[in-house]
Design a protein around this motif. Structure first.
Motif, mmCIF file in Angstrom:
data_model
loop_
_atom_site.group_PDB
_atom_site.id
_atom_site.type_symbol
_atom_site.label_atom_id
_atom_site.label_comp_id
_atom_site.label_asym_id
_atom_site.label_seq_id
_atom_site.Cartn_x
_atom_site.Cartn_y
_atom_site.Cartn_z
ATOM 1 N N ILE A 276 3.143 -6.771 -6.742
ATOM 2 C CA ILE A 276 1.884 -6.577 -7.980
ATOM 3 C C ILE A 276 0.834 -5.961 -7.700
ATOM 4 O O ILE A 276 0.122 -5.159 -8.423
ATOM 5 C CB ILE A 276 1.548 -8.015 -8.320
ATOM 6 N N GLN A 277 0.235 -5.957 -6.234
ATOM 7 C CA GLN A 277 -0.819 -5.348 -5.710
ATOM 8 C C GLN A 277 -0.970 -3.967 -5.441
ATOM 9 O O GLN A 277 -1.987 -3.274 -4.864
ATOM 10 C CB GLN A 277 -1.353 -6.282 -4.722
ATOM 11 N N ASN A 278 0.220 -3.578 -5.493
ATOM 12 C CA ASN A 278 0.620 -1.958 -4.904
ATOM 13 C C ASN A 278 0.242 -1.149 -6.209
ATOM 14 O O ASN A 278 0.711 -1.084 -7.168
ATOM 15 C CB ASN A 278 1.752 -1.802 -4.728
ATOM 16 N N PRO A 279 -1.083 -0.135 -6.049
ATOM 17 C CA PRO A 279 -1.496 0.517 -7.096
ATOM 18 C C PRO A 279 -0.647 1.716 -7.484
ATOM 19 O O PRO A 279 -0.664 2.293 -8.567
ATOM 20 C CB PRO A 279 -2.952 0.962 -6.703
ATOM 21 N N PHE A 280 0.277 2.119 -6.753
ATOM 22 C CA PHE A 280 1.201 3.091 -6.950
ATOM 23 C C PHE A 280 2.575 2.783 -7.502
ATOM 24 O O PHE A 280 3.337 3.820 -7.905
ATOM 25 C CB PHE A 280 1.423 3.780 -5.644
ATOM 26 N N LEU A 281 2.635 1.427 -8.026
ATOM 27 C CA LEU A 281 3.907 1.016 -8.575
ATOM 28 C C LEU A 281 3.525 0.731 -9.946
ATOM 29 O O LEU A 281 2.662 -0.250 -10.096
ATOM 30 C CB LEU A 281 4.678 -0.291 -7.697
ATOM 31 N N THR B 262 -3.200 -8.527 -14.819
ATOM 32 C CA THR B 262 -3.203 -7.222 -14.211
ATOM 33 C C THR B 262 -1.832 -6.291 -15.026
ATOM 34 O O THR B 262 -2.020 -5.021 -15.056
ATOM 35 C CB THR B 262 -2.832 -6.962 -12.823
ATOM 36 N N HIS B 263 -0.952 -7.092 -15.502
ATOM 37 C CA HIS B 263 0.241 -6.283 -16.016
ATOM 38 C C HIS B 263 0.876 -6.759 -17.342
ATOM 39 O O HIS B 263 1.836 -6.203 -17.683
ATOM 40 C CB HIS B 263 1.395 -6.316 -15.001
ATOM 41 N N GLY B 264 -0.110 -7.673 -17.998
ATOM 42 C CA GLY B 264 0.501 -8.475 -19.313
ATOM 43 C C GLY B 264 0.635 -7.299 -20.208
ATOM 44 O O GLY B 264 1.554 -7.563 -21.187
ATOM 45 N N ASP B 265 -0.129 -6.241 -20.322
ATOM 46 C CA ASP B 265 -0.225 -5.272 -21.438
ATOM 47 C C ASP B 265 1.018 -4.534 -21.366
ATOM 48 O O ASP B 265 1.306 -3.645 -22.314
ATOM 49 C CB ASP B 265 -1.391 -4.539 -21.444
ATOM 50 N N LEU B 266 1.880 -4.548 -20.680
ATOM 51 C CA LEU B 266 2.888 -3.772 -20.411
ATOM 52 C C LEU B 266 4.427 -4.287 -21.176
ATOM 53 O O LEU B 266 5.123 -3.617 -21.560
ATOM 54 C CB LEU B 266 3.453 -3.631 -18.728
ATOM 55 N N VAL B 267 4.075 -5.810 -21.460
ATOM 56 C CA VAL B 267 5.092 -6.294 -22.245
ATOM 57 C C VAL B 267 4.673 -7.137 -23.377
ATOM 58 O O VAL B 267 3.706 -7.781 -23.277
ATOM 59 C CB VAL B 267 5.903 -7.352 -21.296
ATOM 60 N N SER B 268 5.159 -6.599 -24.621
ATOM 61 C CA SER B 268 4.735 -7.153 -25.846
ATOM 62 C C SER B 268 5.139 -8.661 -25.958
ATOM 63 O O SER B 268 6.177 -9.219 -25.612
ATOM 64 C CB SER B 268 5.083 -6.314 -27.185
ATOM 65 N N GLY B 269 3.992 -9.620 -26.551
ATOM 66 C CA GLY B 269 4.366 -11.150 -26.879
ATOM 67 C C GLY B 269 4.307 -11.705 -25.559
ATOM 68 O O GLY B 269 4.828 -13.082 -25.489
ATOM 69 N N THR C 8 0.863 -1.203 -0.001
ATOM 70 C CA THR C 8 0.053 -0.130 -0.176
ATOM 71 C C THR C 8 0.773 1.267 0.054
ATOM 72 O O THR C 8 0.463 2.390 -0.315
ATOM 73 C CB THR C 8 -0.806 0.005 1.198
ATOM 74 N N ASN C 9 2.200 1.178 0.428
ATOM 75 C CA ASN C 9 2.912 2.384 0.257
ATOM 76 C C ASN C 9 3.125 3.195 -1.019
ATOM 77 O O ASN C 9 3.260 2.478 -2.181
ATOM 78 C CB ASN C 9 4.395 2.013 0.817
ATOM 79 N N SER C 10 2.751 4.470 -1.076
ATOM 80 C CA SER C 10 2.952 5.113 -2.248
ATOM 81 C C SER C 10 4.182 5.776 -2.407
ATOM 82 O O SER C 10 4.275 6.415 -3.469
ATOM 83 C CB SER C 10 1.763 6.229 -2.142
ATOM 84 N N LYS C 11 5.078 5.473 -1.688
ATOM 85 C CA LYS C 11 6.452 6.508 -1.880
ATOM 86 C C LYS C 11 7.649 5.303 -2.105
ATOM 87 O O LYS C 11 8.870 6.038 -1.791
ATOM 88 C CB LYS C 11 6.696 7.200 -0.546
ATOM 89 N N ALA D 89 8.426 3.623 -4.964
ATOM 90 C CA ALA D 89 8.604 3.461 -6.632
ATOM 91 C C ALA D 89 10.217 3.180 -6.783
ATOM 92 O O ALA D 89 10.546 2.644 -7.647
ATOM 93 C CB ALA D 89 8.078 4.650 -7.342
ATOM 94 N N ALA D 90 10.974 4.257 -6.237
ATOM 95 C CA ALA D 90 12.548 4.134 -6.243
ATOM 96 C C ALA D 90 13.015 2.803 -5.900
ATOM 97 O O ALA D 90 14.160 2.422 -6.221
ATOM 98 C CB ALA D 90 13.121 5.170 -5.439
ATOM 99 N N LEU D 91 12.345 2.011 -4.904
ATOM 100 C CA LEU D 91 12.871 0.836 -4.389
ATOM 101 C C LEU D 91 12.412 -0.131 -5.265
ATOM 102 O O LEU D 91 12.753 -1.569 -4.809
ATOM 103 C CB LEU D 91 12.467 0.703 -3.057
ATOM 104 N N LEU D 92 11.527 -0.161 -6.184
ATOM 105 C CA LEU D 92 11.135 -1.219 -7.187
ATOM 106 C C LEU D 92 12.165 -2.108 -7.649
ATOM 107 O O LEU D 92 12.172 -3.403 -7.340
ATOM 108 C CB LEU D 92 10.065 -0.839 -8.141
ATOM 109 N N PRO D 93 13.366 -1.736 -8.144
ATOM 110 C CA PRO D 93 14.384 -2.629 -8.802
ATOM 111 C C PRO D 93 14.876 -3.459 -7.678
ATOM 112 O O PRO D 93 15.124 -4.493 -8.079
ATOM 113 C CB PRO D 93 15.413 -1.857 -9.479
#
Length: 243
Positions: free
Chosen positions: A147-152, A200-207, A108-111, A113-117
């Protein structure tokens, strides 16, 4: 890909041509007389050795020297670094209540994003703990929270997450050797996650759709693969839906 040969423990030397940025392997001269009269006849390929060189690109696209700290890491605030350390310790530690709180905040944390990698990198550690079902489950829990974090915005990290999840579903795993270990439930959970990532995220990567189906089909059709791998492919296909 690594080049296989006989006996040499040295890395293959590469030379650059002056006309452009092109590198080629230097062919050494071989004395056929010495080779023919040699008494030590090779019995097979020597162990493959790969020499790795790691470089980073900074935010401006410039190459940073090997061994340097990536600028992305150095620009993280102390608060983000502390958050990353506390969450990873909590999730992989011994306190189940602390783990639950950390996973909930990660979801749920919205701050962050920089830690995602860095969290994606932690999840990719599934291959190093294939003997530990508990740790594998916890790494998949991290993936689910991301995956469930809407802010990422997962973006290109979708492929890495899917690779880690499919590893848990399809690979034999060291933990599978012991019949008392319930690795079947882990594969069920991985299949559910695979479906959730895709829908939920399949459209981000083609094929991506065909890539996943091909991977599952390849495992399912391989008679050499063990039953647990075939099971992972079946539950993976089932989780993606009847179509």
């Amino acid at each position: 890909q690594a080049v296989c040969g006989y006996g040499s423990q040295d890395a293959l030397p590469f030379r650059a041509i002056k006309e452009g940025e092109l590198y080629f392997q230097e062919d050494r001269e071989v004395n056929l007389v010495d080779l023919a009269l040699a008494t030590n006849i090779p019995k097979g390929c020597a162990e493959t050795a790969v020499r790795v060189h790691v470089s980073y690109l900074d935010g401006k696209g410039n190459l940073e020297p090997q061994g340097a700290v990536p600028s992305a890491v150095s620009t993280l605030t102390d608060d983000l670094l502390k958050y990353y350390q506390h969450v990873t310790r909590a999730v992989l530690g011994d306190d189940p209540q602390l783990m639950k709180v950390a996973l909930q905040d990660l979801q749920t944390n919205s701050k962050i994003a920089a830690l995602l990698p860095y969290f994606v990198y932690v999840v990719s550690g599934v291959k190093s703990v294939s003997h530990d079902l508990e740790q594998l489950n916890r790494l998949l829990h991290i993936a689910r929270s991301l995956i469930q974090n809407p802010f990422l915005c997962l973006g290109s990290y979708v492929r890495s997450l899917i690779a880690s999840v499919m590893y848990c579903a399809l690979e034999p795993l060291a933990a599978s050797i012991n019949p008392l270990n319930d690795h079947w439930t882990l594969r069920d959970y991985a299949a559910m996650l695979l479906s959730r990532i895709f829908w939920t995220h399949g459209d981000l990567v083609s094929g991506l759709y065909h890539q996943i189906l091909l991977s599952l089909q390849k495992v399912l059709a391989d008679p050499v693969r063990p039953l647990c791998s075939h099971y992972g492919a079946v539950v993976g296909l089932h989780a993606l839906g009847w179509k």
